[in-house]
Design an enzyme around this catalytic site. Sequence first.
Site, PDB file in Angstrom:
ATOM      1  N   GLY A   1      -6.519   3.877  -5.351  1.00 51.70           N
ATOM      2  CA  GLY A   1      -7.064   5.152  -4.901  1.00 51.70           C
ATOM      3  C   GLY A   1      -8.393   5.013  -4.189  1.00 51.70           C
ATOM      4  O   GLY A   1      -9.281   5.856  -4.334  1.00 51.70           O
TER       5      GLY A   1
ATOM      6  N   GLY B   1       2.420   2.076  -2.956  1.00 56.31           N
ATOM      7  CA  GLY B   1       2.383   2.518  -4.350  1.00 56.31           C
ATOM      8  C   GLY B   1       3.260   1.654  -5.245  1.00 56.31           C
ATOM      9  O   GLY B   1       3.748   2.120  -6.277  1.00 56.31           O
TER      10      GLY B   1
ATOM     11  N   LYS C   1       0.820  -1.220   0.000  1.00 54.25           N
ATOM     12  CA  LYS C   1       0.000   0.000   0.000  1.00 54.25           C
ATOM     13  C   LYS C   1       0.851   1.267   0.000  1.00 54.25           C
ATOM     14  O   LYS C   1       0.387   2.343   0.375  1.00 54.25           O
ATOM     15  CB  LYS C   1      -0.986   0.029   1.174  1.00 54.25           C
ATOM     16  CG  LYS C   1      -1.887  -1.183   1.288  1.00 54.25           C
ATOM     17  CD  LYS C   1      -2.494  -1.606  -0.034  1.00 54.25           C
ATOM     18  CE  LYS C   1      -3.360  -0.512  -0.660  1.00 54.25           C
ATOM     19  NZ  LYS C   1      -3.831  -0.896  -2.029  1.00 54.25           N
TER      20      LYS C   1
END
Length: 346
Positions: free
Chosen positions: A310, A102, A100
Amino acid sequence: MLFKQQVWLRQKLLVLGSLAVGSLLYLVARVGSLDRLQPICPVEGRFGGASSQAEFPLRALQFKRGLLHEFRKGNTSKEQVRLHDLVQQLPKAIIIGVRKGGTRALLEMLNLHPAVVKASQEIHFFDNDENYAKGIEWYRKKMPFSYPQQITIEKSPAYFITEEVPERIYKMNSSIKLLIIVREPTTRAISDYTQVLEGKERKNKTYYKFEKLAIDSHTCEVNTKYKAVRTSIYTKHLERWLKYFPIEQFHIVDGDRLITEPLPELQLVEKFLNLPPRISQYNLYFNATRGFYCLRFNIIFNKCLAGSKGRIHPEVDPSVITKLRKFFHPFNQKFYQITGRTLNWP
């Protein structure tokens, strides 16, 4: 009547032919202008390995992307692989974490570079005992086809927090480049929780609120047994890796900045990987509907990350956020000290 139809068809073909030639000339001009900045990409030599072939022009790699895509889909034969001098290489760089942080966005953005080839799926070779027992050749065959002068990159976020992984990667390649993308620890922990929560809801299962998991109800202190909290103590995990690799083989990517200003972060990674600069603002455009940057490979092919990226986070009690940030603060300071990179975290 037949003659008129033939004339009309001939005119249509001429128009379509002109458009196709025009598009091709535009692509040649654009890629050619990029190559004039730095025409050759000696990738193998940059990573310390002996290059058995001549240096490979980046322009050629750019135009062969479509061919590699066909091979990734399985539309290939042994003869085609031999003919095009394709190989399945072990990765020369791995995105080892953080979950988490990216990792998917970073991998997809690096794949914009013509000298980079990505493993599409998380392989989980080094953190999964069953997979690791299958051996290094099994791992190699999970890699995408590439040209010898390209570098292969894979990502498996679980690597960062799994105890056995640093030693296993060291045994494969002690000089490998390691990428770690991190976000502000509390934000990352909430994002981690949100993904798990969504999975539970899809299965019509109930789940505790974040506050109940992150704070020990008996002591009212931060619950370090909660995995989402433990993962965000970056320095604890990094110290394990430093027993095998020097800090110079790590590059820290600011995951929060990659969301808002991706290009500067990608340029830092290009430099760390000793790649010639090729990713530009042309390759990144903000999608207002999605709320984050998407990728432009050329005038024809664009790509946005999956819709699951997102996710909207649930509201969390501000006092819990304050407590978590206070808890993470000393670990963050040590992380800055070890890595030499200070991030804008509260």
